[in-house]
Design an enzyme around this catalytic site. Sequence first.
Site, short mmCIF file in Angstrom:
data_model
loop_
_atom_site.label_atom_id
_atom_site.label_comp_id
_atom_site.label_asym_id
_atom_site.label_seq_id
_atom_site.Cartn_x
_atom_site.Cartn_y
_atom_site.Cartn_z
N PHE A 1 45.20 39.89 38.03
CA PHE A 1 45.38 38.86 39.07
C PHE A 1 44.80 39.36 40.40
O PHE A 1 45.47 39.35 41.43
CB PHE A 1 46.87 38.47 39.22
CG PHE A 1 47.46 37.91 37.97
CD1 PHE A 1 47.30 36.56 37.64
CD2 PHE A 1 48.16 38.73 37.09
CE1 PHE A 1 47.84 36.06 36.46
CE2 PHE A 1 48.69 38.24 35.91
CZ PHE A 1 48.54 36.90 35.60
N HIS A 2 43.58 39.82 40.35
CA HIS A 2 42.89 40.22 41.56
C HIS A 2 41.38 40.25 41.31
O HIS A 2 40.94 40.17 40.16
CB HIS A 2 43.38 41.60 42.05
CG HIS A 2 43.14 42.71 41.08
ND1 HIS A 2 44.12 43.27 40.30
CD2 HIS A 2 42.01 43.36 40.76
CE1 HIS A 2 43.61 44.21 39.55
NE2 HIS A 2 42.33 44.29 39.80
#
Length: 133
Positions: A49-50
């Site tokens: 999630f980045h």
Amino acid sequence: MSLINLVKIQLLGDERGQLISLESQKNVPFEIKRTYCIFANENNSSRGFHAHKKLEQLLVCVTGSCKIILDNGVVRESIVLDCASKGLLINNHTWREMHDFSKDCVLLVLASEHYDENDYIRNYQEFLEGASK
Ligand code: TYD
């Protein structure tokens, strides 16, 4: 253009077991400054999630399986990594999520830079704003 950029890794196994070899500027298209491993995955947890400002990575699922989602702000694609002969290259400015880790999954990650929290974009909205520029 697909976000799924695969590198074929030769399996050098024999009757004793499997072996893969990863070398900078040979089957890895960057200088390797860091390696890390994700393993002993519990509770069906998702990770990632980045995106990264600069970092490039090569992901190899040595054992077990996991699903990687890549997103450049326009296209979102997924791939299941389930064999050591399949390396997934992830460029900078690509949002990544890692899901569905099998309990036995060992995900090896080669990285082009040392660990630097300032290189992370952890907010999806901020990532989208950067991607549209
Ligand atoms: P995190 O960024 O949450 O991992 P993921 O991208 O898989 O979701 O990292 C977990 C912790 O490990 C966090 O405290 C940062 C640290 N870490 C390092 O110290 N060095 C590294 O190379 C990595 C990838 C993480």
